[in-house]
Design an enzyme around this catalytic site. Structure first.
Site, PDB file in Angstrom:
ATOM      1  N   SER A  60       0.836  -1.211   0.000  1.00 45.44           N
ATOM      2  CA  SER A  60       0.000   0.000   0.000  1.00 45.44           C
ATOM      3  C   SER A  60       0.869   1.259   0.000  1.00 45.44           C
ATOM      4  O   SER A  60       1.852   1.348   0.739  1.00 45.44           O
ATOM      5  CB  SER A  60      -0.898   0.002   1.245  1.00 45.44           C
ATOM      6  OG  SER A  60      -1.530   1.258   1.358  1.00 45.44           O
ATOM      7  N   THR A  85      -9.064  -1.258   2.710  1.00 47.80           N
ATOM      8  CA  THR A  85      -8.861  -1.645   1.321  1.00 47.80           C
ATOM      9  C   THR A  85      -9.249  -3.105   1.123  1.00 47.80           C
ATOM     10  O   THR A  85      -9.804  -3.734   2.031  1.00 47.80           O
ATOM     11  CB  THR A  85      -7.427  -1.276   0.857  1.00 47.80           C
ATOM     12  OG1 THR A  85      -7.341  -1.530  -0.543  1.00 47.80           O
ATOM     13  CG2 THR A  85      -6.341  -2.041   1.585  1.00 47.80           C
ATOM     14  N   LYS A 140     -13.779  -3.775   2.191  1.00 48.37           N
ATOM     15  CA  LYS A 140     -14.577  -2.553   2.033  1.00 48.37           C
ATOM     16  C   LYS A 140     -16.073  -2.772   2.305  1.00 48.37           C
ATOM     17  O   LYS A 140     -16.768  -1.856   2.727  1.00 48.37           O
ATOM     18  CB  LYS A 140     -14.394  -1.978   0.628  1.00 48.37           C
ATOM     19  CG  LYS A 140     -13.013  -1.376   0.415  1.00 48.37           C
ATOM     20  CD  LYS A 140     -12.909  -0.700  -0.936  1.00 48.37           C
ATOM     21  CE  LYS A 140     -11.524  -0.107  -1.102  1.00 48.37           C
ATOM     22  NZ  LYS A 140     -11.420   0.739  -2.289  1.00 48.37           N
ATOM     23  N   ASP A 142     -13.707   7.047  -2.694  1.00 44.40           N
ATOM     24  CA  ASP A 142     -13.097   6.580  -3.944  1.00 44.40           C
ATOM     25  C   ASP A 142     -13.676   7.282  -5.180  1.00 44.40           C
ATOM     26  O   ASP A 142     -12.937   7.733  -6.048  1.00 44.40           O
ATOM     27  CB  ASP A 142     -13.305   5.066  -4.108  1.00 44.40           C
ATOM     28  CG  ASP A 142     -12.390   4.256  -3.195  1.00 44.40           C
ATOM     29  OD1 ASP A 142     -11.287   4.738  -2.872  1.00 44.40           O
ATOM     30  OD2 ASP A 142     -12.777   3.136  -2.816  1.00 44.40           O
ATOM     31  N   GLY A 144     -16.766  -1.297 -17.635  1.00 46.07           N
ATOM     32  CA  GLY A 144     -16.765  -2.173 -16.464  1.00 46.07           C
ATOM     33  C   GLY A 144     -17.900  -1.800 -15.527  1.00 46.07           C
ATOM     34  O   GLY A 144     -18.314  -0.629 -15.465  1.00 46.07           O
ATOM     35  N   GLY A 197     -17.340  -3.225  -8.546  1.00 51.20           N
ATOM     36  CA  GLY A 197     -17.426  -2.365  -7.364  1.00 51.20           C
ATOM     37  C   GLY A 197     -16.806  -0.994  -7.579  1.00 51.20           C
ATOM     38  O   GLY A 197     -17.340   0.026  -7.119  1.00 51.20           O
ATOM     39  N   ALA A 198     -15.692  -0.938  -8.296  1.00 49.45           N
ATOM     40  CA  ALA A 198     -15.022   0.345  -8.503  1.00 49.45           C
ATOM     41  C   ALA A 198     -15.892   1.254  -9.371  1.00 49.45           C
ATOM     42  O   ALA A 198     -16.047   2.449  -9.082  1.00 49.45           O
ATOM     43  CB  ALA A 198     -13.663   0.117  -9.153  1.00 49.45           C
TER      44      ALA A 198
HETATM   45  P1  ATR Z   1     -13.955  -4.154  -8.855  1.00 47.04           P
HETATM   46  O1  ATR Z   1     -15.082  -4.649  -8.004  1.00 47.04           O
HETATM   47  O2  ATR Z   1     -12.738  -3.744  -8.122  1.00 47.04           O
HETATM   48  O3  ATR Z   1     -14.395  -3.157  -9.863  1.00 47.04           O
HETATM   49  P2  ATR Z   1     -14.195  -6.576 -10.231  1.00 47.04           P
HETATM   50  O4  ATR Z   1     -15.496  -6.793  -9.531  1.00 47.04           O
HETATM   51  O5  ATR Z   1     -13.268  -7.696 -10.408  1.00 47.04           O
HETATM   52  O6  ATR Z   1     -13.404  -5.416  -9.618  1.00 47.04           O
HETATM   53  O7  ATR Z   1     -14.500  -5.904 -11.658  1.00 47.04           O
HETATM   54  C1  ATR Z   1     -15.273  -6.562 -12.418  1.00 47.04           C
HETATM   55  C2  ATR Z   1     -15.486  -5.762 -13.714  1.00 47.04           C
HETATM   56  O8  ATR Z   1     -14.425  -5.996 -14.627  1.00 47.04           O
HETATM   57  C3  ATR Z   1     -16.720  -6.263 -14.361  1.00 47.04           C
HETATM   58  O9  ATR Z   1     -17.289  -5.225 -15.107  1.00 47.04           O
HETATM   59  C4  ATR Z   1     -16.178  -7.364 -15.248  1.00 47.04           C
HETATM   60  O10 ATR Z   1     -17.021  -7.682 -16.315  1.00 47.04           O
HETATM   61  P3  ATR Z   1     -18.207  -8.776 -16.147  1.00 47.04           P
HETATM   62  O11 ATR Z   1     -19.343  -8.102 -15.433  1.00 47.04           O
HETATM   63  O12 ATR Z   1     -18.528  -9.158 -17.521  1.00 47.04           O
HETATM   64  O13 ATR Z   1     -17.630  -9.909 -15.333  1.00 47.04           O
HETATM   65  C5  ATR Z   1     -14.929  -6.697 -15.737  1.00 47.04           C
HETATM   66  N1  ATR Z   1     -13.931  -7.662 -16.196  1.00 47.04           N
HETATM   67  C6  ATR Z   1     -13.212  -8.501 -15.432  1.00 47.04           C
HETATM   68  N2  ATR Z   1     -12.379  -9.233 -16.194  1.00 47.04           N
HETATM   69  C7  ATR Z   1     -12.591  -8.841 -17.480  1.00 47.04           C
HETATM   70  C8  ATR Z   1     -12.065  -9.231 -18.750  1.00 47.04           C
HETATM   71  N3  ATR Z   1     -11.131 -10.179 -18.848  1.00 47.04           N
HETATM   72  N4  ATR Z   1     -12.530  -8.610 -19.855  1.00 47.04           N
HETATM   73  C9  ATR Z   1     -13.463  -7.652 -19.767  1.00 47.04           C
HETATM   74  N5  ATR Z   1     -14.032  -7.247 -18.602  1.00 47.04           N
HETATM   75  C10 ATR Z   1     -13.586  -7.828 -17.485  1.00 47.04           C
END
Ligand code: ATR
Length: 271
Positions: free
Chosen positions: A15, A62, A66, A103, A124, A127-128
């Site tokens: 971190s 983190t 969270k 965030d 995407g 969560g982010a």
């Molecule tokens: P966080 O919660 O930190 O945002 P996460 O939940 O792993 O991380 O993020 C997931 C996002 O990344 C989702 O939008 C996922 O798409 P899906 O809903 O189709 O699963 C996307 N994602 C993860 N791996 C991916 C990949 N190889 N190609 C495209 N999108 C991807």
């Protein structure tokens, strides 16, 4: 008594928050420290009891805690409640522990000058993305699309947040000319991953802001691709620094120097 702050997570060794907060505390002559705490699986409850017992004034949270931390707090502010995740805990003068999520707002601050009428493309729907989309809504932005590999997940997110529209990656590519800000939130592009891109950027408008929330590497494959066009690229360090600055201001009542910190961390990460 000397105040202290912390960041909890698993893993936590890498971190950058302790470096950042210690530097800000020193800069502002605040007699406090900030320590990383590795909370092993199954030990979150014990860790929080420990933090409370030992007089911690506030802490960052983190991955992967969270969401799991929520039941241990006295209350949440609106953004943390709506997002369902907490990255900052503040101990009030009354001794209550309140959860915030800085965030999303931190990310939007990292973009610099934007306009509420800007058309935003989120890539995407995890969560982010959720935190960032909620912050755009809260700040009064009007036009936002969420493109995702699994369209259903994007639909679910915009329904829950009552903001934006869900589209496919293909539709995002077809509509690329219409976006002023493009935000990459998937884990694609993190160090261990491939060079795969969520969408191609052919046809992107000049001066579009293209941001990636990943900061390791500083230039993700997505940003590397974006740099081939005449656009403004922003890496994930800005989000890291601005979410930290907001947390710092909740704890200490003053706002630290963010530009300087982004520069220092960029040098540290070899940028
Ligand atoms: P966080 O919660 O930190 O945002 P996460 O939940 O792993 O991380 O993020 C997931 C996002 O990344 C989702 O939008 C996922 O798409 P899906 O809903 O189709 O699963 C996307 N994602 C993860 N791996 C991916 C990949 N190889 N190609 C495209 N999108 C991807």
């Amino acid at each position: 008594m000397k105040k202290w702050f912390a960041v909890i997570g698993n893993p936590i060794a890498h971190s950058l928050s302790p470096y950042m907060h210690d530097a800000w505390l020193q800069e502002q002559n605040i007699n406090a420290s900030y320590i990383p705490i590795h909370v092993k699986e199954g030990k979150l409850k014990d860790a929080i009891e420990g933090l409370k017992l030992l007089g911690c004034s506030g802490w960052n949270v983190t991955v992967p805690y969270k969401e799991a931390i929520i039941p241990f707090l006295d209350r949440l502010d609106e953004s943390a409640a709506k997002i369902g995740a907490v990255n900052t805990v503040v101990k009030t003068d009354e001794g209550e522990f309140v959860g915030y999520n800085t965030d999303g707002l931190g990310f939007i601050r990292s973009l610099g000058e934007t306009d509420h009428s800007n058309n935003i493309l989120m890539l995407g729907a995890g969560g982010a993305a959720r935190g960032i989309i909620f912050a755009f809504k809260q700040l009064g932005y009007k036009n936002l699309s969420v493109a995702n590999r699994t369209l259903e997940n994007a639909k679910k997110l915009v329904d829950e947040l009552q903001f934006g529209q869900a589209i496919t990656y293909l539709e995002a590519e077809e509509q690329l000319q219409s976006f002023d800000v493009v935000v990459q939130t998937t884990p694609l592009g993190m160090k261990s991953n491939s060079k795969e891109l969520p969408i191609q950027l052919k046809g992107i408008k000049e001066y579009t802001i293209v941001a990636d929330i990943v900061y390791n590497p500083l230039v993700t494959p997505f940003l590397e691709e974006a740099e081939k066009y005449n656009v403004r690229t922003i890496n994930g360090l800005g989000m890291l620094v601005h979410q930290g600055a907001l947390a710092f201001s909740y704890w200490n009542g003053s706002y630290p120097n963010t530009d300087n910190m982004i520069q220092r961390l960029t040098e540290q990460l070899g940028g």
